[in-house]
Design a protein around this motif. Structure first.
Motif, PDB file in Angstrom:
ATOM      1  N   ALA A  82     -10.348  -3.849   5.343  1.00 14.03           N
ATOM      2  CA  ALA A  82     -10.622  -2.505   5.871  1.00 14.03           C
ATOM      3  C   ALA A  82      -9.665  -1.485   5.255  1.00 14.03           C
ATOM      4  O   ALA A  82      -9.819  -0.289   5.439  1.00 14.03           O
ATOM      5  N   TYR A  83      -8.662  -1.999   4.557  1.00 11.69           N
ATOM      6  CA  TYR A  83      -7.733  -1.163   3.789  1.00 11.69           C
ATOM      7  C   TYR A  83      -7.568  -1.865   2.442  1.00 11.69           C
ATOM      8  O   TYR A  83      -8.423  -2.691   2.097  1.00 11.69           O
ATOM      9  N   VAL A  84      -6.541  -1.572   1.682  1.00 11.57           N
ATOM     10  CA  VAL A  84      -6.375  -2.224   0.369  1.00 11.57           C
ATOM     11  C   VAL A  84      -4.940  -2.727   0.230  1.00 11.57           C
ATOM     12  O   VAL A  84      -4.009  -2.093   0.725  1.00 11.57           O
ATOM     13  N   THR A  85      -4.779  -3.883  -0.434  1.00  8.77           N
ATOM     14  CA  THR A  85      -3.425  -4.342  -0.779  1.00  8.77           C
ATOM     15  C   THR A  85      -3.397  -4.743  -2.252  1.00  8.77           C
ATOM     16  O   THR A  85      -4.435  -5.020  -2.859  1.00  8.77           O
ATOM     17  N   ARG A  86      -2.195  -4.787  -2.783  1.00 14.02           N
ATOM     18  CA  ARG A  86      -2.011  -5.246  -4.169  1.00 14.02           C
ATOM     19  C   ARG A  86      -0.616  -5.867  -4.274  1.00 14.02           C
ATOM     20  O   ARG A  86       0.347  -5.312  -3.741  1.00 14.02           O
ATOM     21  N   VAL A  87      -0.508  -7.022  -4.952  1.00 17.95           N
ATOM     22  CA  VAL A  87       0.806  -7.617  -5.244  1.00 17.95           C
ATOM     23  C   VAL A  87       1.043  -7.499  -6.740  1.00 17.95           C
ATOM     24  O   VAL A  87       0.115  -7.668  -7.518  1.00 17.95           O
ATOM     25  N   GLY A  88       2.269  -7.251  -7.128  1.00 22.31           N
ATOM     26  CA  GLY A  88       2.569  -7.129  -8.558  1.00 22.31           C
ATOM     27  C   GLY A  88       2.403  -5.687  -9.015  1.00 22.31           C
ATOM     28  O   GLY A  88       2.147  -4.787  -8.208  1.00 22.31           O
ATOM     29  N   SER A  89       2.528  -5.482 -10.338  1.00 25.93           N
ATOM     30  CA  SER A  89       2.527  -4.114 -10.859  1.00 25.93           C
ATOM     31  C   SER A  89       1.108  -3.597 -11.083  1.00 25.93           C
ATOM     32  O   SER A  89       0.144  -4.350 -10.980  1.00 25.93           O
ATOM     33  N   GLY A  90       1.031  -2.297 -11.443  1.00 21.00           N
ATOM     34  CA  GLY A  90      -0.260  -1.729 -11.839  1.00 21.00           C
ATOM     35  C   GLY A  90      -0.709  -0.605 -10.937  1.00 21.00           C
ATOM     36  O   GLY A  90      -0.224  -0.464  -9.818  1.00 21.00           O
ATOM     37  N   PRO A  91      -1.665   0.204 -11.440  1.00 17.86           N
ATOM     38  CA  PRO A  91      -2.121   1.371 -10.696  1.00 17.86           C
ATOM     39  C   PRO A  91      -2.792   1.010  -9.373  1.00 17.86           C
ATOM     40  O   PRO A  91      -3.435  -0.038  -9.265  1.00 17.86           O
ATOM     41  N   PHE A  92      -2.648   1.904  -8.396  1.00 12.11           N
ATOM     42  CA  PHE A  92      -3.186   1.685  -7.057  1.00 12.11           C
ATOM     43  C   PHE A  92      -3.321   3.074  -6.424  1.00 12.11           C
ATOM     44  O   PHE A  92      -2.411   3.564  -5.760  1.00 12.11           O
ATOM     45  N   PRO A  93      -4.472   3.758  -6.680  1.00 12.99           N
ATOM     46  CA  PRO A  93      -4.611   5.162  -6.289  1.00 12.99           C
ATOM     47  C   PRO A  93      -4.308   5.450  -4.821  1.00 12.99           C
ATOM     48  O   PRO A  93      -3.730   6.478  -4.510  1.00 12.99           O
ATOM     49  N   THR A  94      -4.721   4.580  -3.899  1.00 10.37           N
ATOM     50  CA  THR A  94      -4.559   4.910  -2.472  1.00 10.37           C
ATOM     51  C   THR A  94      -3.305   4.280  -1.857  1.00 10.37           C
ATOM     52  O   THR A  94      -3.187   4.190  -0.639  1.00 10.37           O
ATOM     53  N   GLU A  95      -2.377   3.863  -2.707  1.00 14.27           N
ATOM     54  CA  GLU A  95      -1.150   3.225  -2.182  1.00 14.27           C
ATOM     55  C   GLU A  95      -0.400   4.196  -1.267  1.00 14.27           C
ATOM     56  O   GLU A  95      -0.288   5.392  -1.534  1.00 14.27           O
ATOM     57  N   LEU A  96       0.119   3.644  -0.151  1.00 15.64           N
ATOM     58  CA  LEU A  96       0.883   4.445   0.806  1.00 15.64           C
ATOM     59  C   LEU A  96       2.368   4.140   0.675  1.00 15.64           C
ATOM     60  O   LEU A  96       2.760   2.969   0.576  1.00 15.64           O
ATOM     61  N   PHE A  97       3.160   5.183   0.706  1.00 20.69           N
ATOM     62  CA  PHE A  97       4.612   4.986   0.620  1.00 20.69           C
ATOM     63  C   PHE A  97       5.278   5.447   1.916  1.00 20.69           C
ATOM     64  O   PHE A  97       6.473   5.660   1.959  1.00 20.69           O
ATOM     65  N   ASP A  98       4.447   5.621   2.970  1.00 18.22           N
ATOM     66  CA  ASP A  98       4.995   6.153   4.223  1.00 18.22           C
ATOM     67  C   ASP A  98       4.954   5.103   5.331  1.00 18.22           C
ATOM     68  O   ASP A  98       4.697   3.928   5.084  1.00 18.22           O
ATOM     69  N   ASP A  99       5.154   5.558   6.557  1.00 17.78           N
ATOM     70  CA  ASP A  99       5.173   4.644   7.703  1.00 17.78           C
ATOM     71  C   ASP A  99       3.846   3.912   7.898  1.00 17.78           C
ATOM     72  O   ASP A  99       3.818   2.781   8.381  1.00 17.78           O
ATOM     73  N   TYR A 100       2.730   4.594   7.546  1.00 20.19           N
ATOM     74  CA  TYR A 100       1.425   3.927   7.704  1.00 20.19           C
ATOM     75  C   TYR A 100       1.347   2.694   6.799  1.00 20.19           C
ATOM     76  O   TYR A 100       0.871   1.640   7.199  1.00 20.19           O
ATOM     77  N   GLY A 101       1.836   2.847   5.565  1.00 21.07           N
ATOM     78  CA  GLY A 101       1.848   1.715   4.635  1.00 21.07           C
ATOM     79  C   GLY A 101       2.706   0.583   5.182  1.00 21.07           C
ATOM     80  O   GLY A 101       2.311  -0.591   5.168  1.00 21.07           O
ATOM     81  N   ASN A 102       3.880   0.943   5.703  1.00 18.06           N
ATOM     82  CA  ASN A 102       4.774  -0.087   6.248  1.00 18.06           C
ATOM     83  C   ASN A 102       4.137  -0.780   7.445  1.00 18.06           C
ATOM     84  O   ASN A 102       4.251  -1.994   7.614  1.00 18.06           O
TER      85      ASN A 102
END
Ligand code: GDP
Ligand code: IMO
Ligand code: MG
Length: 422
Positions: free
Chosen positions: A266-286
């Motif tokens: 229902a959301y997106v995850t990625r491990v390792g390097s590389g582009p990720f347009p919707t990546e979150l760097f805030d509290d929601y991501g955490n």
């Protein structure tokens, strides 16, 4: 009969293992067609957790045969450890496990070469699982690899030494000096044990099974956006993770592909390097990472988290010919006061696009729409009455992709699941 497919539509870890295990009783055979021990497929039932790397996720179902196909890269150490762990847990994996003679062998030096190549890339490293995946597929394509069938030949040891010397030369040229334990003795012991397992000609086996009316499910590893051709190159794995990979990895013709189950979180995850347009760097991501327990099943690394990305999902649905969508982990977003979905990307020049571009994906910015939050954290969504806002979210995804969401997974356990379309 046709062969059905279940594969990931994002950057892996969508919950493939869980769903294959749920569907397996409906199939006579489950077959892995690509990837290798870079995969980590988690299954939870009867209060216990199992993580499979090479063995297909149908292995816990007594009447289901499991095949490791031609397109898989196989580390005998990992395979034998996995078999032994399952035996210790009271299962009998040898009975229903078949291994393709054309699967490619991962040598200990492939792992070392993977580490050497990653180190030499410095800041632009792929963030590989260090299981030797890139180097072994390179050997397969350049026609230097050893395959499972080779272990039956008298000169296997000399073929091994020749390939090992070639690897050591490459490792030296990369100035790699780390001391990696090659575990060669254990590796050869596991080769000995591998030779006693059921080794088959996969394409013959599978096509015969289809002709005799058996039902087969092909189990993908990794995800579409990690595909060697279709993914976010060069930050990808080295195999064909898409539906086309089933044909080459198992030896079945394209017209024999049946239903294609495309699985996404229902959301997106990625491990390792590389582009990720919707990546979150805030509290929601955490918060997604924490509640979703987003740590790699193979490496334990924290997964990067972000909102659902519709241009990427539509792209994946399209190139795989997905007939049924499966959504996992909506339960993780319970209690979120704000949920977003990216319907478009904004290009650096300000123009908006609704598709996944083939290049410069790292330069796009997501254009978000708000999604109505669906439940409080304490609410249990693992029953047939999904909350209305979640149903609206599902219907939005169905409309955008033009594919039904046939299964909604509402928790990690085998039983936490809602079938919407049988
Ligand atoms: P795979 O590689 O696609 O098989 O996925 P992984 O096993 O690497 O990662 C998926 C993780 O999510 C595992 O820990 C699963 O136990 C868990 N999981 C699967 N489906 C659900 C779900 O619907 N809800 C929750 N909360 N966890 C899930
Ligand atoms: P499952 O089957 C998530 C990622 C690695 C790295 C890139 C290349 O569990 O979904 P590799 O070792 O293949 O050369 O690494 O691909 N990767 C995965 N990410 N799930 C996986 O498998 C993955 N297999 C590889 O993190 O970014
Ligand atoms: Mg995984």
């Amino acid at each position: 009969m046709k062969i059905d497919v279940l594969l990931g539509l994002q950057w892996g870890d969508e919950g493939k293992g869980k769903i294959v295990d749920v569907l397996a009783p409906q199939y006579d055979v489950v077959a892995r067609f690509q990837g290798g021990p870079n995969a980590g497929h988690t299954l939870i039932f009867d209060g216990k957790k199992y993580v499979l790397h090479l063995i297909p996720s149908g292995i816990f179902r007594e009447n289901t045969e499991n095949i490791i196909g031609n397109g898989v890269v196989l580390c005998p150490l990992t395979l034998l450890n996995e078999i032994s762990d399952l035996e210790k847990s009271g299962f009998n994996p040898r009975a229903n496990l078949f291994i393709s003679k054309k699967a490619t062998l991962i040598l200990p030096t492939h792992r070392m070469l993977d580490a050497a190549q990653e180190q030499s890339k410095g800041a632009s490293k792929i963030g590989s699982t260090l299981k030797g995946i890139g180097p072994v597929y390179t050997d397969a394509i350049s026609r230097n690899a050893l395959r499972v069938g080779d272990i039956l030949s008298d000169d296997f040891r000399s073929k091994y030494e020749k390939l090992k010397s070639y690897h050591l030369l490459q490792i030296k040229s990369l100035n790699f000096t780390d001391n990696i334990d090659l575990q060669e003795d254990t590796w050869f012991k596991s080769i000995e044990q591998l030779s006693k397992l059921k080794l088959i000609d996969t394409e013959r086996y599978i096509n015969k099974a289809l002709d005799s009316g058996k039902k087969i499910l092909a189990e993908g590893a990794q995800g579409t956006l990690l595909d060697i051709y279709a993914g976010t190159y060069p930050f990808v794995t080295s195999s064909v993770t898409t539906t086309a990979g089933v044909c080459i990895g198992l030896g079945v013709a394209p017209q024999k592909i049946g239903r294609v189950f495309g699985i996404f979180k229902a959301y997106v995850t990625r491990v390792g390097s590389g582009p990720f347009p919707t990546e979150l760097f805030d509290d929601y991501g955490n918060k997604i990472g924490e509640i979703g327990k987003e740590f790699g099943s193979t490496t334990g690394r924290p997964r990067r988290c972000g909102w659902l990305d519709m241009p990427a999902l539509k792209y994946a649905v399209n190139i795989n010919g997905v007939t049924d969508l499966i959504m996992t982990k909506a339960d993780v977003l319970c209690g979120f006061d704000s949920i977003k979905v990216a319907k478009f990307y904004a290009l650096p020049n300000g123009n908006e696009i609704d598709y996944f571009p083939s290049e410069a994906i790292e330069t796009v910015k997501p254009v978000y729409s708000n999604v109505q939050p669906w439940a409080n954290f304490s609410d249990d969504i693992s029953n047939d009455n999904l909350p209305k806002p979640l149903l609206d979210y599902i219907e939005f995804i169905e409309k955008e992709t033009n594919v039904p969401v046939s299964i909604v997974s509402t928790g990690a356990d085998r039983n936490q699941l809602i079938i919407r379309n049988s």
